[in-house]
Design a protein around this motif. Structure first.
Motif, PDB file in Angstrom:
ATOM      1  N   LYS A 160       0.521  -1.361   0.414  1.00 21.98           N
ATOM      2  CA  LYS A 160       0.382   0.151  -0.141  1.00 21.98           C
ATOM      3  C   LYS A 160       0.642   0.983  -0.105  1.00 21.98           C
ATOM      4  O   LYS A 160       0.719   2.069  -0.771  1.00 21.98           O
ATOM      5  N   THR A 161       1.964   1.488   0.905  1.00 23.72           N
ATOM      6  CA  THR A 161       2.384   1.889   1.377  1.00 23.72           C
ATOM      7  C   THR A 161       3.389   3.018  -0.698  1.00 23.72           C
ATOM      8  O   THR A 161       3.451   4.018  -1.048  1.00 23.72           O
ATOM      9  N   ASP A 207       0.286   8.878   4.810  1.00 27.51           N
ATOM     10  CA  ASP A 207       1.527   7.589   4.771  1.00 27.51           C
ATOM     11  C   ASP A 207       0.582   7.269   6.566  1.00 27.51           C
ATOM     12  O   ASP A 207       1.859   7.227   7.181  1.00 27.51           O
ATOM     13  N   VAL A 247      -3.362   6.281   3.754  1.00 31.29           N
ATOM     14  CA  VAL A 247      -2.886   4.517   3.839  1.00 31.29           C
ATOM     15  C   VAL A 247      -3.071   3.836   5.052  1.00 31.29           C
ATOM     16  O   VAL A 247      -3.069   4.847   6.137  1.00 31.29           O
TER      17      VAL A 247
END
Lengths: 373, 232
Positions: free
Chosen positions: A46-47, A162, A194
């Motif tokens: 995801k990052t 993030d 995220v």
């Protein structure tokens, strides 16, 4: 490419060296002005998606489109995107004002204008009067706000976050969830958030992308994903769930733990093996005679809002129950549930197939809508 | 030498009349300042190069090469420079001394700057780029301010190393050019003048002053960079 879409991934793969890809042939489209969440366990990629959008890294294969323009090789400093980092990444040698003004100073905005914009951004995040504090004098929550102000002051088309709340304590985290959501509504900027925290994702998002092993498992609104998880991973990752194996006898009739139950699902082959999900809050405690399942209470935890009761049936399947009523450990109890509480998952189904099958329920009207509580 | 009979300023007076000695002091200071300046610039660039090395292997190799100069004895370094300068035809004197001082100070600066770079969260650089900074902006507005305590420390270390270096200078200095340590050595061998004692006393005071200044600078810097960023 339609007007509403702001970013589009076309078959994007990212791998480092000869290792298996971190992102494996991912395609999706994000629309303007929505709050998106990328949800998944750590290391799921995801990052990496975030870094690809921000321009800190380039895809190995595939294309990334931003506002109808291919941006595969556009450097980060040329993109209309700003990021709020997990460790905030505030510049320790600059004070709050200069941190927020950094982007504007780079763009050589006029002094008076910088002053006005920074003041406005700081008041957006409720930090009026903190302009001349040093970063080290700020608490974790305040640093978080400075980081957000630093991103919004540039008026980007999109803000990437993030795991920005992971370093805050529970109370502050909940507060920031409300504030972020509110901020997104007021600014109308697309947010991509995220997180590995499913509660955070459910509470804040317009749309969630559940990611695992570099692939998007399922995307949809929070209620869709919670109520109709596509597979075992999603069901397990989002919320608590009881997952047992069973088989679909015929349309609207499913068999598990040796019993037949009516349900709302159809479109399966006769006697097809499936997996059944029942959420713990959909199970209700009754007497063994009245219950549709008979189980023995193994342990019980007090969670504040409810009791978390762990039970086993005679086949040793674990049943988790969330109930406001107390149960006695070691006692036989019955569990009852509605037919809507049963969610049937086909093994190895892709998202498109899943969506198509769901559409065939539409003629059944609202009964395909699952009860949440 | 002499029996101690009381305090006197006589040798200080004599020292200040000794122009040859004053020129040598001046030489020493000029060499120290210039070599510290250049080695700080090159050392900083070197540290940045090591930090930015993509492969771990390259990084380790560069760092090992850097450390070779630190661990090798001064005598070896001095002798090597002498051989190098003779082969290359460099006239021994001010420039040979300056060059060798720069050379042995660079690794020290690298070692002072590198930990600061390592301490810096890589997301700081990402954040700067994200906010529109190009590579030059990132270097001047983010990286250098962050590592400035290391740069200061490196500069002062290089300065002191150059000031008190004897063995390397002894090898590479030539006719008509001398630094303090070499001069004191030759005077002490003759063992007649108390000029040296007076000079040593003065040097001690100056060094003490430098240490105090350095202390206050680091104190201020530590406060300023008290880690505004939380580590992951």
């Amino acid at each position: 490419m339609n007007v509403a879409s702001i970013i589009q991934f076309k078959n994007v793969t990212k791998r480092f060296g000869n290792n298996p890809p971190v992102l494996d042939n991912v395609s999706f489209t994000l629309e303007r002005g929505k709050f998106y969440t990328l949800l998944g366990p750590s290391g799921c990629g995801k990052t990496t998606i975030l870094r690809l959008i921000a321009g800190f890294t380039e895809p190995s294969e595939g294309e990334i489109w931003f506002n109808g323009q291919k941006i595969n090789h556009l450097p980060a400093n040329k993109r209309q995107v700003n990021t709020v980092f997990q460790d905030y990444a505030l510049f320790p040698h600059l004070n709050v004002f200069e941190n927020v003004a950094f982007g504007l100073r780079i763009k050589k905005v006029k002094k008076t204008e910088i002053e006005a914009k920074v003041k406005q951004a700081l008041s957006f995040v409720n930090l009026d009067g903190y302009e001349y504090r040093e970063i080290r004098e700020m608490s974790g929550g305040q640093r978080q706000r400075v980081a957000i102000a630093r991103a919004i002051v540039n008026k980007p088309e999109m803000i990437l976050l993030d795991e920005p709340l992971s370093a805050l304590d529970l109370k502050l985290r909940t507060e920031m969830q409300y504030e972020l959501r509110e901020l997104q509504r007021r600014l109308g900027i697309t947010f991509v958030f995220v997180t590995h925290d499913q509660e955070e994702a459910l509470a804040m998002s317009d749309e969630i992308f559940v990611i695992n092993n570099g692939k998007i498992q399922q995307s949809g609104t929070p209620t869709d994903i919670y109520d109709e998880p596509i597979n075992r991973f999603v069901a397990d990752f989002i919320g608590e769930s009881n997952i047992v194996e069973g088989k679909m006898v015929e349309d609207y009739l499913v068999e598990f733990v040796g019993k037949k139950f009516e349900c709302d699902d159809k479109g399966f082959n006769a006697n097809e093996p499936v997996e059944i999900v029942i959420r713990p809050e959909d199970l209700e405690i009754t007497t063994p005679e009245l219950g549709r399942l008979q189980v023995r209470v193994d342990s019980q935890l007090f969670r504040g809002v409810h009791y978390e009761i762990c039970c086993y049936d005679k086949d040793d399947n674990e049943w988790l129950v969330h109930s406001t009523k107390k149960a006695k450990v070691g006692k036989e109890i019955g569990l009852s549930f509605d037919r809507e509480a049963i969610h049937v998952m086909r093994l190895g189904e892709t998202e498109e197939e899943f969506d198509r099958r769901l559409e065939t329920y539409a003629d059944k009207g609202d009964s395909a809508q699952w009860k949440v509580n | 030498m002499f029996d101690f009979k009381g305090f006197s300023m006589q040798w200080y007076r004599e020292l200040f009349h000794d122009t040859r000695m004053l020129i040598i002091v001046l030489n020493t200071i000029i060499v120290a300042l210039l070599s510290a300046l250049f080695s700080t610039i090159f050392g900083m660039l070197g540290a940045l190069a090591i930090y930015n090395a993509k492969k771990r292997q390259t990084k380790n190799m560069l760092l090992s090469l850097n450390n070779v100069l630190i661990v090798s004895p001064d005598v070896i370094i001095g002798a090597s420079f002498l051989i190098l300068f003779t082969i290359a035809g460099v006239k021994l004197g001010f420039y040979s001394v300056l060059l060798s001082h720069i050379a042995f100070s660079i690794p020290i600066v690298v070692l002072m700057v590198l930990p600061k770079l390592m301490e810096m969260s890589p997301s700081l650089i990402d954040a700067a780029r994200d906010l529109g900074a190009n590579s030059w902006d990132v270097l001047t507005k983010v990286i250098i301010p962050f590592i400035s305590p290391g740069i200061f420390a490196g500069f002062f270390m290089a300065l002191t190393y150059s000031l008190d270096d004897f063995s390397v200078t002894f090898f590479v200095t030539g006719n008509g050019f001398s630094t303090l340590s070499v001069e004191i050595y030759s005077l002490a061998r003759r063992g007649i003048s108390l000029n040296i004692n007076a000079l040593s006393a003065l040097l001690f005071l100056v060094t003490l002053l430098l240490v105090v200044i350095y202390h206050f600078i680091t104190l201020r810097n530590n406060k300023a960079s008290g880690l505004g960023v939380q580590k992951r």
